[in-house]
Motif scaffolding. Structure first.
Motif, PDB file in Angstrom:
ATOM      1  N   THR A 284       3.376  -0.546   8.589  1.00  0.00           N
ATOM      2  CA  THR A 284       3.020   0.290   7.439  1.00  0.00           C
ATOM      3  C   THR A 284       1.714  -0.138   6.769  1.00  0.00           C
ATOM      4  O   THR A 284       1.205   0.572   5.898  1.00  0.00           O
ATOM      5  CB  THR A 284       4.137   0.255   6.387  1.00  0.00           C
ATOM      6  N   MET A 285       1.169  -1.271   7.149  1.00  0.00           N
ATOM      7  CA  MET A 285      -0.006  -1.813   6.469  1.00  0.00           C
ATOM      8  C   MET A 285      -1.269  -1.029   6.810  1.00  0.00           C
ATOM      9  O   MET A 285      -1.453  -0.592   7.947  1.00  0.00           O
ATOM     10  CB  MET A 285      -0.201  -3.286   6.834  1.00  0.00           C
ATOM     11  N   GLU A 286      -2.144  -0.898   5.815  1.00  0.00           N
ATOM     12  CA  GLU A 286      -3.419  -0.215   6.004  1.00  0.00           C
ATOM     13  C   GLU A 286      -4.524  -1.013   5.329  1.00  0.00           C
ATOM     14  O   GLU A 286      -4.273  -1.802   4.412  1.00  0.00           O
ATOM     15  CB  GLU A 286      -3.384   1.194   5.401  1.00  0.00           C
ATOM     16  N   ILE A 287      -5.765  -0.788   5.785  1.00  0.00           N
ATOM     17  CA  ILE A 287      -6.918  -1.434   5.160  1.00  0.00           C
ATOM     18  C   ILE A 287      -8.070  -0.449   5.151  1.00  0.00           C
ATOM     19  O   ILE A 287      -8.208   0.376   6.072  1.00  0.00           O
ATOM     20  CB  ILE A 287      -7.302  -2.740   5.898  1.00  0.00           C
ATOM     21  N   THR A 288      -8.885  -0.510   4.098  1.00  0.00           N
ATOM     22  CA  THR A 288     -10.015   0.404   3.954  1.00  0.00           C
ATOM     23  C   THR A 288     -11.288  -0.398   3.722  1.00  0.00           C
ATOM     24  O   THR A 288     -11.298  -1.338   2.911  1.00  0.00           O
ATOM     25  CB  THR A 288      -9.785   1.354   2.760  1.00  0.00           C
TER      26      THR A 288
END
Length: 361
Positions: A284-288
């Motif tokens: 579920t992890m995201e990075i921008t």
């Protein structure tokens, strides 16, 4: 004739593991039965128990193993009965598009045993990473067996099967750490410490260990870290810049797999430096990132699969270095335990009390 052995099984998500009777079939074509001598307790096994890999319960856990081949099926030529082997979970096929490009460490069609091991009532088991080595015997594809020097202790040699190889390979194979390089490793568990040890093997000049636990940072120094940073108390990016003349490191390795840690690794690298992700993130992890940052910093952002290793090449080499006293695999072994102690080992792992507990048969 099938074998009846004892093994550690996770029957359902989050439930404590149990010791069960396992039926191991005779090896079929291309398969081998291995008498397991030792198997490390890896965080991936805990992921399986918690349902973090998939929901194909019940699982036969264990995959960081060394042992002796006791039977082989038709057509097996790479190993023979009596061979001392480390088990690997990326048995290359030699025919997929990665293999035919000369990059077998990326093999997209790795081999597993065709037959299933079962519980006594016939319920099919899903072996962890296609191995299932928390058992007195296990059935694998013969390509999952890598012959190494039998002088190596199985408690140490088996750790190459996953965590140690992942960390060493993240530094050397994926990150390309070389002589005189500066390196930062975020997360000083088994994989992170192996990345530190690999960086030292490769001749890195400055190796900075980052963690929130002073005890783990002390372990990291023993593995070859030249500097340590407690990121709970100090801004790790600022500390790393200060230790590298304001530039940042040539290679930053995220052995945690968390967006905040990855951001730190990204920010702590020098221009044209490399970031390596070897810690496994939650799905579920995201990075921008601002796109200009990706462009402006240059370099490379890489993921490391199993340390981008080729077991037939890397396992024997690292065992040779171990036997020469140049690579201290024994330092990764925190304790040796029995099959009945695996659940307690998971608890110790969760609290960061061990680098590796190793089941000895």
């Amino acid at each position: 004739m099938p074998y009846e052995v004892k093994g550690v099984v996770a029957r359902s998500k989050g439930a404590p593991v149990s010791i069960e009777t396992i039926i191991v079939p005779d090896p079929g074509p291309g398969e081998a039965v291995v008498d397991v001598q030792a198997c490390g307790v890896c965080h991936t096994d805990l992921h399986y128990r918690e349902g973090g890999i998939n929901d194909e319960f019940p699982f036969l856990l264990g995959h960081e193993a060394a042992g002796v081949v006791s039977a082989v099926g038709d057509g097996v030529t790479n190993v023979a009965v009596g061979d001392y082997v480390v088990l690997n979970w990326r048995a290359v096929c030699g025919q997929c598009r990665a293999c035919t490009k000369g990059k077998p460490w990326y093999c997209f069609a790795t081999h597993n045993a065709a037959q299933k091991m079962t519980l006594a009532d016939g319920t099919e088991l899903s072996p962890a990473l296609g191995i299932g080595a928390f058992a007195e015997k296990t059935l694998v594809h013969s390509g999952q067996c890598t012959k190494v020097d039998p002088a190596a202790s199985p408690t140490a040699a088996g750790l190459l099967g996953c965590g140690v190889m992942a960390g060493v390979g993240a530094a050397i194979n994926t990150g390309g750490v070389g002589r005189g390089d500066t390196v930062a490793v975020f997360g000083c568990g088994g994989v992170g410490d192996a990345a530190i040890a690999g960086s030292r093997l490769a001749g890195a000049g400055t190796i900075i260990a980052v963690d929130i636990d002073d005890r783990k940072l002390e372990w990291a120094r023993g593995m070859g870290a030249t500097h340590t940073v407690n990121s709970k108390e100090t801004d790790p990016v600022a500390a790393i810049k200060e230790l590298t003349g304001g530039f940042g490191v040539d290679v930053a390795i995220d052995a945690v797999g968390h967006p905040a840690v990855y951001q730190q690794a990204f920010d702590a690298r020098d221009l044209a430096g490399t970031v390596v992700l070897v810690g496994v993130p939650n799905p579920t992890m995201e990075i921008t990132f601002p796109l200009i940052e990706l462009f402006g910093r240059g370099g490379a952002l890489k993921s490391s699969w199993y340390g981008d290793c080729l077991p037939s090449r890397d396992f024997p080499m690292l065992i040779d270095l171990y036997l020469q006293g140049r690579f201290d695999l024994d330092a990764f072994v925190s304790e040796t335990i029995g099959l009945g102690d695996v659940e307690a080992a998971f608890e110790k792992m969760h609290h960061g009390d061990v680098l590796r507990s190793v089941v000895v048969f």
